[in-house]
Motif scaffolding. Structure first.
Motif, PDB file in Angstrom:
ATOM      1  N   GLU A   1       0.799  -1.227   0.000  1.00 20.62           N
ATOM      2  CA  GLU A   1       0.000   0.000   0.000  1.00 20.62           C
ATOM      3  C   GLU A   1       0.830   1.274   0.000  1.00 20.62           C
ATOM      4  O   GLU A   1       0.342   2.330  -0.370  1.00 20.62           O
ATOM      5  N   ALA A   2       2.104   1.162   0.391  1.00 20.86           N
ATOM      6  CA  ALA A   2       2.982   2.351   0.401  1.00 20.86           C
ATOM      7  C   ALA A   2       3.038   2.996  -0.985  1.00 20.86           C
ATOM      8  O   ALA A   2       3.228   4.211  -1.115  1.00 20.86           O
ATOM      9  N   HIS A   3       2.837   2.186  -2.035  1.00 18.26           N
ATOM     10  CA  HIS A   3       2.929   2.732  -3.403  1.00 18.26           C
ATOM     11  C   HIS A   3       1.709   3.559  -3.792  1.00 18.26           C
ATOM     12  O   HIS A   3       1.729   4.247  -4.811  1.00 18.26           O
ATOM     13  N   GLN A   4       0.657   3.488  -2.988  1.00 19.90           N
ATOM     14  CA  GLN A   4      -0.540   4.277  -3.331  1.00 19.90           C
ATOM     15  C   GLN A   4      -0.254   5.776  -3.259  1.00 19.90           C
ATOM     16  O   GLN A   4      -0.805   6.557  -4.023  1.00 19.90           O
ATOM     17  N   ARG A   5       0.627   6.139  -2.343  1.00 17.14           N
ATOM     18  CA  ARG A   5       0.971   7.563  -2.202  1.00 17.14           C
ATOM     19  C   ARG A   5       1.649   8.046  -3.494  1.00 17.14           C
ATOM     20  O   ARG A   5       1.347   9.118  -4.006  1.00 17.14           O
ATOM     21  N   THR A   6       2.570   7.203  -4.017  1.00 18.20           N
ATOM     22  CA  THR A   6       3.261   7.537  -5.273  1.00 18.20           C
ATOM     23  C   THR A   6       2.250   7.662  -6.402  1.00 18.20           C
ATOM     24  O   THR A   6       2.324   8.574  -7.231  1.00 18.20           O
TER      25      THR A   6
ATOM     26  N   ARG B   1      11.227  -2.462  -0.802  1.00 15.49           N
ATOM     27  CA  ARG B   1      11.525  -1.917  -2.133  1.00 15.49           C
ATOM     28  C   ARG B   1      12.582  -2.734  -2.856  1.00 15.49           C
ATOM     29  O   ARG B   1      12.506  -2.931  -4.032  1.00 15.49           O
TER      30      ARG B   1
ATOM     31  N   HIS C   1       8.068  -2.134  -9.198  1.00  8.23           N
ATOM     32  CA  HIS C   1       7.505  -0.818  -8.843  1.00  8.23           C
ATOM     33  C   HIS C   1       8.090   0.304  -9.693  1.00  8.23           C
ATOM     34  O   HIS C   1       7.547   1.404  -9.746  1.00  8.23           O
TER      35      HIS C   1
END
Length: 1012
Positions: free
Chosen positions: A451-456, A682, A571
């Motif tokens: 879910e950290a990639h949702q910010r990106t 990552r 990613h």
């Protein structure tokens, strides 16, 4: 009860300490025509050999159609209560060859695909290949020059494209062979190439629809331009080279290196100034001053308020440049005055738009100067750099040069310095599409994991720019847009940047009809010129999830497999590929192309460095699979395009990391290892030694199955169901309980994309539970007289192998198939291959048994205590008797029940439970197994107390000296201030360890003194 064993992560094998000799390559040599089933009727080789195991299976799987969604059903649209799983491969470049990033992608995707297939879902993993516009054109152009001494322009467009297709037919399926080598269970009958007629038709359809809606439009803007390729390139094809200061770089087309990383200051004289006033500006690209149209200062800068409405004089052009006031200027940087070149800098372009300034292009597409006076006219841009600097010095306008940290944009294909140039191009309007893509994630319709990639995702969607899709290449999808000329004096001729004079069409005839209608003339008055450019490769990749299924035409595949289930990729292409698929899917089909995106980590080397050829740390997965010598690795560098100096550096890197080369690990170990590494972070720091550790694990599986097959015997018939028969021993019940846990964790891990949880559960079950415990305890049972116990044990053992191999199959398809095919079947109707056998589910394996787990956990605690005492007292090849002192009768009963297992696991003599309160015999060493049980190991008569005392006292003396040195070091003046914190912590840990060792030695010395 959960076992209190050391965590599997702590107990991973330490392969680097193992012997690394080649066990001798065993190969499978029986004549098996491709597609025929492998012959496994012979004896199993003595040890595991990847080459032997991996032979012949893949062609048979493919021939049998196991990877097709139609397998075992009348059609793909036949209702399936288990559901459908569809995933398309991130299409590798047709020029590409396998690297570890591909291997990771495919290990993850194939394990997921195999898991879904084994669960009975209608499963499609669709292969495909990308035409890779720039990369392929560059490869073929180099080949053409090398072999025929021709450029593509000399050959002509049609003939050049024939050469590219010829190259594609010869070399283009190399990557498919490599994917097969990795065991990827793709449906090859559905393989797609982005230039195939089916996909090309979808690209044309997509362009025309978006152009008709006004989403695609023509505009003149700044683009990333590669002068060597003579084309615009996308952001992903630009490498950013960071410089700390003055640096000389090699640039294609220039004999001498070019200077970068310096800031040059020069003066513009103020028009009409009586005091010879000047404004000093600075630039890193001095040649662009020939395209300057203004000087900008900040509106609040007190130094320049008196120059409002004034101009400066350009020394080489008969121009006065206005001084404009703009907030974008940083007053603190340099002199606070900035030269403005709108045609060659993005910020300057925006300033020019705000102030109505003309944008004068001073470079052509090959980087030669145009629209400038002699002596600069026609000079290559970096020759002009030197000429302009010399001319400024000659005129007395040069004011200084200093080092300047900067980023130089390089084209990652040609290594040329990227130039921002103004060009009329086609653009996709992204604002509304990006809003829809952002909203899909916010609503939860599209899940992005981790879910950290949702910010990106949201950052990109909220700040998106329109997307330039023109590429000045020949290889690719030629843009289906036509420039219109009307032979009618009433209609003025158009200019290229004017979108009104462009029409798009699925064919030239359709475009002509559109143009005639637009200009109100008959079709015969219309002349069309098709755009020479091709579309950005990412445009066709963005349509991939539905173009491969025949969109825009309706088909069974499109209705069943679109939208897909999952998109799995690295990613690093979340924006370039994933976002565009989502935007174009929503826009053109009205539906998301998939509901979940799982982004895996990027593979780095064991030291955490990015893999790069010049470091010598790029690893070819096939080298890990087959093994390679250090000389072999060096040889690969000589065939690469590195500078000689880089080759030497890379050789040093290889020598440091792989002094003995890379040992043969096999496909299964590589796949399992890559998935075991994929924690949801990552990056993955890949140590090849850990992959070798998993090769040893494969050997363990091989030997365990070999032993088990011997134990089952030739006439063994498995019962038709895996359910227990009712006469199972405590150990049988325990292993079934542990198997139940492995099944639960495997399914749970796959559902959560938590691959290390799955690999750890399976590794722990096979290694620490089945091999280290169950098989050890099984030997006396199988050799014993109790036939009922032996038969129960055999059925349990078969269940462990059957379920355990099915659990592992998605990660290790070759080894598990090889072993599974050697097992008898429960029923004649069993599926022919492990890859289409059902995956074990908690409902099938529900044998959780807390009572058995508690009992065996006590046995294992006692065993660990005995092994610890054996180590302390150096008891090798001795079977001491063991006495158990218990705190209560319940523990005593439990200890008695497991005493036989302790004997087998700990290699002891008699294992006796002492009566409550009864003392242990003299001459025993003591250790705690739990708070309810102590272990007394009989040493009297087994060791020479005097000899052991002598050895212990010598060791104790050394340990005391070490402890004393550490205490003195820590008490020294300034220790707390001068010694780094990490070293202090290490000293403290070492002291505690040494003191604990001393206490153990004191106990042992006291015991041996009593025995004298």
């Amino acid at each position: 009860m959960q076992q209190q064993q050391p965590s599997p992560r702590e107990k991973k094998p330490k392969p680097e300490k193992r012997e690394k000799r080649d066990p001798g390559v065993i190969t499978y040599d029986l004549p098996t025509p491709p597609g025929e089933k492998k012959d496994v009727s012979g004896t199993m080789p003595d040890s595991y050999s990847p080459q032997y195991v991996e032979a012949a299976w893949y062609p048979w799987w493919e021939q049998q159609g196991f990877f097709k969604p139609e397998y075992g059903r009348s059609s793909v649209s036949a209702p399936n209560p288990r559901g459908t799983f569809m995933m398309c491969i991130p299409p590798p470049n047709v020029t590409g060859s396998l690297h570890l990033g591909h291997a990771l992608t495919n290990a993850i995707q194939d394990s997921l695909t195999r898991w879904h297939r084994m669960r009975g879902e209608t499963t499609l993993w669709n292969p495909g290949c990308d035409h890779a516009g720039i990369a392929t054109q560059v490869v073929v152009e180099k080949k053409l020059w090398r072999e025929q001494g021709l450029t593509r322009h000399q050959l002509g467009r049609e003939a050049f494209l024939r050469e590219v297709w010829k190259w594609k037919e010869e070399k283009g399926d190399r990557i498919y062979h490599q994917l097969r080598k990795l065991g990827s269970s793709l449906d090859w009958d559905r393989a797609c190439f982005t230039m195939d007629p089916k996909l090309s038709a979808a690209v044309t359809e997509g362009f025309v629809r978006l152009h008709e809606e006004g989403v695609i439009y023509r505009s003149t803007r700044l683009v990333n331009w590669s002068c060597t390729l003579n084309s615009a390139i996308s952001d992903i094809e630009v490498d950013k080279k960071e410089l700390t200061g003055r640096t000389l770089l090699s640039v294609p087309g220039y004999k001498e290196k070019v200077e970068f990383g310096v800031l040059i200051s020069f003066a513009y004289k103020v028009q009409g100034s009586e005091s010879d006033e000047e404004v000093v500006v600075a630039t890193t690209r001095i040649e662009t001053m020939l395209g300057d149209v203004a000087v900008a200062v900040h509106p609040k800068d007190p130094r320049y308020q008196h120059l409002k409405g004034k101009s400066v004089i350009h020394p080489f052009l008969s121009l006065n440049l206005p001084i404009v006031f703009d907030d974008f200027v940083d007053m603190e940087f340099g002199t606070g005055a900035v030269k403005i070149t709108p045609a060659h800098d993005q910020n300057d372009y925006e300033v020019g738009q705000r102030h109505g300034l003309e944008a004068i292009s001073i470079m052509d597409s090959q980087g030669a100067l145009v629209n400038v006076p002699p002596p600069f006219l026609g000079l290559p841009r970096f020759e002009a750099r030197k000429a302009v600097l010399a001319a400024l010095k000659e005129r007395g306008l040069f004011r200084g040069i200093k080092d300047n940290p900067m980023v130089v944009p390089l084209c990652n294909r040609s290594k040329d310095v990227v130039e921002p140039l103004l060009r009329p191009q086609w653009y996709v309007r992204c604002g509304e599409m990006a809003q829809a893509a952002g909203a899909a994630v916010t609503r939860g319709d599209l899940r992005i994991l981790p879910e950290a990639h949702q910010r990106t995702w949201h950052a990109w969607m909220d700040n998106i720019r329109d997307w330039c899709i023109s590429r000045q290449l020949w290889w690719g999808h030629r843009i289906p847009a036509y420039f219109v000329t009307v032979s009618d004096p009433a209609i003025p001729p158009g200019e290229d940047p004017d979108g009104r004079y462009w029409v798009s069409g699925r064919s030239e005839a359709e475009a002509r009809e559109k143009a005639a209608k637009e200009f109100g003339v008959s079709p015969d008055k219309i002349s069309l010129r098709q755009d020479e450019d091709v579309l950005d490769t990412w445009f066709s990749s963005g349509l991939f999830p539905f173009s491969i299924l025949g969109w825009p035409n309706q088909s069974e595949d499109l209705s069943v497999f679109y939208p897909g289930t999952l998109l799995e990729t690295g990613h690093d292409i979340l924006f370039f590929w994933v976002a565009r698929m989502v935007m174009l899917g929503l826009k053109l089909t009205g539906r998301l192309p998939f509901s979940e995106v799982y982004l895996h980590a990027i593979v780095r080397d064991a030291h955490g460095r990015k893999m790069s050829k010049s470091l010598g740390n790029v690893i070819d997965p096939l080298d890990v699979i087959y093994g390679v010598s250090l000389q072999g690795l060096h040889g690969q560098l000589l065939n690469s395009n590195l500078d000689p100096s880089e080759v030497e550096r890379a050789k040093e890197g290889q020598k440091a990391d792989f002094p003995a080369g890379i040992p043969e690990c096999g496909t299964d170990a590589l796949r399992f290892g890559l998935c075991a590494y994929t924690s949801q972070g990552r990056d993955i720091n890949l140590d090849v030694n850990r992959i070798l550790g998993y090769r040893h694990f494969c050997n363990k599986l091989w030997n365990a199955t070999k032993f088990a097959l011997r134990g089952l015997g030739k006439g063994f018939v498995p019962s038709t169901t895996s359910e227990p028969g009712g006469h199972e021993s405590l150990m049988d019940r325990w292993i079934r309980s542990r198997l139940t846990e492995a099944v639960r964790l495997s399914n749970q891990g796959f559902q959560a994309y938590d691959f290390p949880a799955v690999t750890t559960a399976q590794y722990s079950f096979w290694l620490y539970e089945l091999c280290d415990v169950y098989l050890e305890c099984l030997k006396p049972v199988l050799n014993g007289v109790d036939q009922v116990a032996a038969e129960c044990a055999r059925q349990t053992l078969y269940t462990c192998l059957d379920v355990g191999l099915r659990l592992l199959s998605p990660f290790m398809p070759f080894l598990t198939e090889e072993l599974f095919q050697r097992l008898p079947r429960r029923t004649p109707q069993a599926p022919p291959s492990l890859c289409v056998t059902s995956y074990p589910e908690p409902s099938e394996c529900s044998w959780k048994d807390p009572e058995a787990e508690a009992a065996i956990e006590l046995a294992l605690s006692i065993t660990r205590a005995v092994r610890s005492l054996r180590a302390d007292y150096n008891l090798i090849r001795i079977w001491p008797d063991c006495f158990l002192e218990v705190a209560d009768e319940a523990t005593g009963a439990l200890a008695s029940a497991v005493s036989g297992y302790v004997q087998a696991l700990a290699s002891t003599g008699v294992v006796a439970v002492l009566a409550l309160g009864a003392p242990a015999p003299q001459g025993c060493a003591v250790a705690l197994a739990s708070d309810r049980c102590s272990v007394h190991l009989q040493l009297q008569g087994l060791v020479d107390p005097a000899r052991e005392l002598g050895k212990l006292q010598a060791k104790r003396g050394e340990a005391q000296r070490q402890a004393q040195r550490l205490r003195e070091r820590r008490a020294a003046v300034g220790y707390l201030v001068k010694v780094p914190l990490k070293v202090q912590e290490a000293d403290e840990t070492k002291l505690h360890q040494t003191e604990a060792e001393l206490r153990k030695m004191d106990e042992a010395i006291a015991l041996f003194q009593k025995m004298l």
